[in-house]
Design an enzyme around this catalytic site. Sequence first.
Site, mmCIF file in Angstrom:
data_model
loop_
_atom_site.group_PDB
_atom_site.id
_atom_site.type_symbol
_atom_site.label_atom_id
_atom_site.label_comp_id
_atom_site.label_asym_id
_atom_site.label_seq_id
_atom_site.Cartn_x
_atom_site.Cartn_y
_atom_site.Cartn_z
ATOM 1 N N HIS A 248 38.389 45.262 36.848
ATOM 2 C CA HIS A 248 38.881 44.240 37.748
ATOM 3 C C HIS A 248 40.027 43.731 37.216
ATOM 4 O O HIS A 248 39.936 42.833 37.883
ATOM 5 C CB HIS A 248 38.432 44.221 39.327
ATOM 6 C CG HIS A 248 36.988 44.135 39.727
ATOM 7 N ND1 HIS A 248 37.168 44.759 41.130
ATOM 8 C CD2 HIS A 248 36.001 44.810 38.566
ATOM 9 C CE1 HIS A 248 36.508 45.195 41.366
ATOM 10 N NE2 HIS A 248 35.512 45.669 40.494
ATOM 11 N N ASN B 168 33.639 45.066 47.205
ATOM 12 C CA ASN B 168 35.413 45.960 47.446
ATOM 13 C C ASN B 168 35.692 46.481 48.886
ATOM 14 O O ASN B 168 35.271 45.929 49.568
ATOM 15 C CB ASN B 168 34.619 47.052 46.682
ATOM 16 C CG ASN B 168 34.102 46.960 45.634
ATOM 17 O OD1 ASN B 168 34.682 46.048 44.246
ATOM 18 N ND2 ASN B 168 33.788 47.217 44.729
#
Length: 395
Positions: A23, A96
């Site tokens: 990320h 997510n």
Amino acid sequence: MREHEREAMTFADREVVPERRMHAKGSGAFGRFTVTHDISRYTKAALFDRIGNECETFVRFSTVAGKRGAADAERGIRGFAVRFYTSQGNWDLVGNNTPVFFHRDPLKFPDLSRAVKRDPRTNTRDPENSWGFWTNLPESLHQVTIIMSDRGIPKSYRHMHGFGSHTFSLVNATGERHWVKFHHRTRQGIQNLTDAEAAEIIGADRESHHRDLYEAIERGEFPKWTLYVQVMPEADARNYRFHPFDLTKVWRKADYPLIEVGKLELNRNPENYFADVEQAALTLANLVPGIGVPGVEPDNVGRWAEQPWYGDPGQVVGSVADHFDFREDDDYFQQPGDLFRLMDEEQRRQLFENTARAIKGARRETVERHIANCGQADPAYGAGVRKACEAIGAL
């Protein structure tokens, strides 16, 4: 060295921090969450004690495997992490844009991280590394099917759902526990890109998701999501059709329908990206009542005093504690098959062709293993992937 020069050099040294392992590339915005429906029978969290409650929020969106310089419109998962600034402290709901994940066993995460990163010898992405890992871990097929489908490349951060993904607990004022799944459903509608559309966008703008979010908020087109929960009574977990903590499976909505909770709106861009977004550190450890906090207790000033209200009720765990990765459940293919059977002809074509392009370059045995896994989910799934792979020389 003069003092102002020293300060300038120190600032330059500290202005950039090492990027996140996963990320790494993210975008963020601030907004507000408003409770629209009463779920106080499930939780004692003050945020949900009455309809109309509000709190400030921050959301960080991200691509997952790529570095900071990666293109936004690459195929893969997107991070969706929400911080709620509640009256009882920060609550971080980290997840997510997919409701499932690649594996059940948390010890596999470092392996996944290495599998999707650059090969240490070639310093390029190697299909064999990722597909070799996924195909030997058959429960990953559900997540792989989603990524290789039309939803594998969202048009923007505004046009995708967000999920807590993991199973969390809600505890009410009487100590009753329920298991819960969190769903943020976009009110802009789901929109996605094909590989060809994404390639064209990347050629012109590698920051497409970030730019879209920033400019939409600047225009006053504030993106919105509706927060829902699926709620499972604690006792149901013992006899549910599969382990309710299995991160590779979804709870069927026919069993546990979506319950609306509130509205999330993003309406303010960060003033300083580095300070507000890059240094944001959202973590599952940030929870409101039900989880304690670290510190020294007792002490002379009452700091970190024990607060039973923040504790969860005890659980029956049995007499044996061991590493647990759900290997007793080998139903790896039912839900990927169910998802495939929901797709129309065009969605299936995209799934087959996206898969073939992505897996090309992996070993033949890896490709064959993936086709076999797809075939166990649905014979037409396996046959379609085989035909697409053969068409482009991936097999």
